[in-house]
Design a protein around this motif. Structure first.
Motif, PDB file in Angstrom:
ATOM      1  N   SER A 165      27.653  52.855  37.566  1.00  0.00           N
ATOM      2  CA  SER A 165      27.065  54.073  37.597  1.00  0.00           C
ATOM      3  C   SER A 165      27.350  54.988  36.654  1.00  0.00           C
ATOM      4  O   SER A 165      26.175  55.598  35.951  1.00  0.00           O
ATOM      5  CB  SER A 165      27.037  54.848  38.995  1.00  0.00           C
ATOM      6  OG  SER A 165      26.534  54.184  39.936  1.00  0.00           O
ATOM      7  N   GLU A 166      28.472  55.034  36.397  1.00  0.00           N
ATOM      8  CA  GLU A 166      29.042  56.129  35.022  1.00  0.00           C
ATOM      9  C   GLU A 166      28.490  55.179  33.649  1.00  0.00           C
ATOM     10  O   GLU A 166      27.820  55.969  32.921  1.00  0.00           O
ATOM     11  CB  GLU A 166      30.521  55.963  34.825  1.00  0.00           C
ATOM     12  CG  GLU A 166      31.311  56.919  35.701  1.00  0.00           C
ATOM     13  CD  GLU A 166      32.585  56.404  35.431  1.00  0.00           C
ATOM     14  OE1 GLU A 166      33.297  56.859  34.441  1.00  0.00           O
ATOM     15  OE2 GLU A 166      33.567  56.282  36.756  1.00  0.00           O
ATOM     16  N   ASP A 167      28.477  54.096  33.373  1.00  0.00           N
ATOM     17  CA  ASP A 167      28.070  53.290  32.535  1.00  0.00           C
ATOM     18  C   ASP A 167      26.242  53.798  32.048  1.00  0.00           C
ATOM     19  O   ASP A 167      26.208  53.858  31.028  1.00  0.00           O
ATOM     20  CB  ASP A 167      27.985  51.709  32.427  1.00  0.00           C
ATOM     21  CG  ASP A 167      29.287  51.358  32.379  1.00  0.00           C
ATOM     22  OD1 ASP A 167      30.322  52.476  31.907  1.00  0.00           O
ATOM     23  OD2 ASP A 167      29.765  50.197  32.820  1.00  0.00           O
ATOM     24  N   ILE A 168      25.662  53.634  33.203  1.00  0.00           N
ATOM     25  CA  ILE A 168      24.412  54.047  33.230  1.00  0.00           C
ATOM     26  C   ILE A 168      24.094  55.409  32.590  1.00  0.00           C
ATOM     27  O   ILE A 168      23.306  55.810  31.878  1.00  0.00           O
ATOM     28  CB  ILE A 168      23.647  53.839  34.550  1.00  0.00           C
ATOM     29  CG1 ILE A 168      23.339  52.411  35.145  1.00  0.00           C
ATOM     30  CG2 ILE A 168      22.183  54.433  34.540  1.00  0.00           C
ATOM     31  CD1 ILE A 168      23.008  52.001  36.490  1.00  0.00           C
ATOM     32  N   PHE A 169      24.902  56.515  33.325  1.00  0.00           N
ATOM     33  CA  PHE A 169      24.648  57.661  33.076  1.00  0.00           C
ATOM     34  C   PHE A 169      24.975  58.030  31.515  1.00  0.00           C
ATOM     35  O   PHE A 169      24.415  58.917  30.845  1.00  0.00           O
ATOM     36  CB  PHE A 169      25.665  58.710  34.071  1.00  0.00           C
ATOM     37  CG  PHE A 169      25.289  59.160  35.369  1.00  0.00           C
ATOM     38  CD1 PHE A 169      24.339  58.247  35.886  1.00  0.00           C
ATOM     39  CD2 PHE A 169      25.692  60.131  36.099  1.00  0.00           C
ATOM     40  CE1 PHE A 169      23.655  58.527  37.193  1.00  0.00           C
ATOM     41  CE2 PHE A 169      25.214  60.312  37.118  1.00  0.00           C
ATOM     42  CZ  PHE A 169      24.060  59.606  37.796  1.00  0.00           C
TER      43      PHE A 169
ATOM     44  N   ILE B 238      13.388  52.273  32.978  1.00  0.00           N
ATOM     45  CA  ILE B 238      14.428  51.512  33.126  1.00  0.00           C
ATOM     46  C   ILE B 238      15.498  52.354  33.725  1.00  0.00           C
ATOM     47  O   ILE B 238      16.257  51.871  34.765  1.00  0.00           O
ATOM     48  CB  ILE B 238      15.109  50.879  31.780  1.00  0.00           C
ATOM     49  CG1 ILE B 238      14.031  49.800  31.400  1.00  0.00           C
ATOM     50  CG2 ILE B 238      16.291  50.280  32.036  1.00  0.00           C
ATOM     51  CD1 ILE B 238      14.079  49.474  30.070  1.00  0.00           C
ATOM     52  N   LEU B 239      15.685  53.739  33.522  1.00  0.00           N
ATOM     53  CA  LEU B 239      16.840  54.614  34.008  1.00  0.00           C
ATOM     54  C   LEU B 239      16.419  54.520  35.760  1.00  0.00           C
ATOM     55  O   LEU B 239      17.327  54.426  36.379  1.00  0.00           O
ATOM     56  CB  LEU B 239      16.784  55.912  33.477  1.00  0.00           C
ATOM     57  CG  LEU B 239      17.655  56.823  34.194  1.00  0.00           C
ATOM     58  CD1 LEU B 239      19.038  56.570  34.136  1.00  0.00           C
ATOM     59  CD2 LEU B 239      17.377  58.143  33.471  1.00  0.00           C
ATOM     60  N   VAL B 240      15.166  54.723  36.007  1.00  0.00           N
ATOM     61  CA  VAL B 240      14.680  54.886  37.193  1.00  0.00           C
ATOM     62  C   VAL B 240      14.962  53.668  38.009  1.00  0.00           C
ATOM     63  O   VAL B 240      15.853  53.720  39.199  1.00  0.00           O
ATOM     64  CB  VAL B 240      13.271  55.530  37.464  1.00  0.00           C
ATOM     65  CG1 VAL B 240      12.800  55.217  38.960  1.00  0.00           C
ATOM     66  CG2 VAL B 240      13.065  57.041  36.874  1.00  0.00           C
ATOM     67  N   SER B 241      14.591  52.736  37.548  1.00  0.00           N
ATOM     68  CA  SER B 241      14.966  51.356  38.117  1.00  0.00           C
ATOM     69  C   SER B 241      16.373  50.961  38.378  1.00  0.00           C
ATOM     70  O   SER B 241      16.794  50.706  39.395  1.00  0.00           O
ATOM     71  CB  SER B 241      14.417  50.150  37.309  1.00  0.00           C
ATOM     72  OG  SER B 241      12.849  50.252  37.033  1.00  0.00           O
ATOM     73  N   GLN B 242      17.332  51.373  37.284  1.00  0.00           N
ATOM     74  CA  GLN B 242      18.708  51.024  37.520  1.00  0.00           C
ATOM     75  C   GLN B 242      19.500  52.015  38.552  1.00  0.00           C
ATOM     76  O   GLN B 242      20.262  51.521  39.310  1.00  0.00           O
ATOM     77  CB  GLN B 242      19.526  51.358  36.026  1.00  0.00           C
ATOM     78  CG  GLN B 242      19.019  50.457  35.384  1.00  0.00           C
ATOM     79  CD  GLN B 242      19.877  50.595  33.943  1.00  0.00           C
ATOM     80  OE1 GLN B 242      19.979  51.675  33.550  1.00  0.00           O
ATOM     81  NE2 GLN B 242      19.935  49.496  33.028  1.00  0.00           N
ATOM     82  N   LEU B 243      18.788  53.336  38.407  1.00  0.00           N
ATOM     83  CA  LEU B 243      19.523  54.319  39.536  1.00  0.00           C
ATOM     84  C   LEU B 243      19.028  53.899  40.975  1.00  0.00           C
ATOM     85  O   LEU B 243      19.854  53.706  41.910  1.00  0.00           O
ATOM     86  CB  LEU B 243      19.053  55.546  38.949  1.00  0.00           C
ATOM     87  CG  LEU B 243      20.027  56.279  37.859  1.00  0.00           C
ATOM     88  CD1 LEU B 243      19.360  57.637  37.624  1.00  0.00           C
ATOM     89  CD2 LEU B 243      21.266  56.012  37.944  1.00  0.00           C
ATOM     90  N   LYS B 244      17.522  53.617  41.123  1.00  0.00           N
ATOM     91  CA  LYS B 244      17.394  52.991  42.389  1.00  0.00           C
ATOM     92  C   LYS B 244      18.165  51.693  42.830  1.00  0.00           C
ATOM     93  O   LYS B 244      18.479  51.782  44.190  1.00  0.00           O
ATOM     94  CB  LYS B 244      15.677  52.798  42.419  1.00  0.00           C
ATOM     95  CG  LYS B 244      14.981  53.747  42.534  1.00  0.00           C
ATOM     96  CD  LYS B 244      13.512  53.339  42.373  1.00  0.00           C
ATOM     97  CE  LYS B 244      12.500  54.468  42.714  1.00  0.00           C
ATOM     98  NZ  LYS B 244      11.093  53.826  43.034  1.00  0.00           N
TER      99      LYS B 244
END
Length: 184
Positions: A44-48, A7-13
């Motif tokens: 992006s901050e929220d994902i990190f 999910i992390l990779v998908s969100q950052l892509k």
């Protein structure tokens, strides 16, 4: 429980795929350019933050530069121009920060994807796992995973996957990579 790297990779892509639109809004002198980059930075901050990635502070630092440009002395028009100039000046660094974080996760995921493809191909060759459309897809994927874990020849590949990813990520990768035609 480990957080999903899939999910992390998908969100950052996804975030990086949004970035050209932000650059285009700068190019077109879109009056909402600053709002767009601020929203992009915050999401992006929220994902990190969700994944405890320390570069969250770097993204917050970029956002603070844009906010600080709003607080400079001068007339309203100059403040907006200062913000646009500041935001435009950090665009490359912003996207590079996200890309730098993404790259090792993406490489790991791609390496695991190759292992999954091999395991699925070997499993399909046994003709022991046949897809039944009346069975939910997720149950079929789990059934294949259990087969891989129990098969002496495939177990080592499963162990390699389990050392890198959570079981949920492995199942998502399998769902992503399976060719159902190979299992009919």
């Amino acid at each position: 429980m480990r957080k999903s790297q899939f999910i992390l990779v998908s969100q950052l892509k996804e975030k990086l795929l949004e970035f050209p639109g932000i650059v285009s809004s700068l190019e077109k002198k879109d009056p909402y350019f600053v709002d767009k980059i601020m929203f992009w930075l915050k999401s992006s901050e929220d994902i990190f933050s969700t994944y405890n990635i320390s570069e969250v502070s770097e993204l917050a630092g970029f956002r603070s530069k844009i906010i600080a440009a709003r607080m400079t002395e001068g007339r309203g028009t100059n403040i907006k121009k200062n913000q646009v100039k500041t935001a435009a000046g950090i665009l490359y660094d912003v996207q590079n920060t996200v890309l730098t974080v993404l790259t090792p996760y993406e490489k790991k995921m791609n390496d695991c994807r190759e292992i999954v493809k091999q395991l699925l191909a070997l499993t399909a060759q046994t003709h022991t796992q046949i897809y039944d459309q009346s069975l939910p897809f997720e149950d079929f994927i789990r059934k294949i995973w259990i087969y891989i874990l129990s098969d002496n020849d495939l177990r080592m590949g499963a162990v390699r996957l389990k050392s890198s990813l959570s079981e949920m990520d492995i199942l998502m990768l399998m769902s992503d990579e399976i060719e159902l035609n190979d299992f009919t």
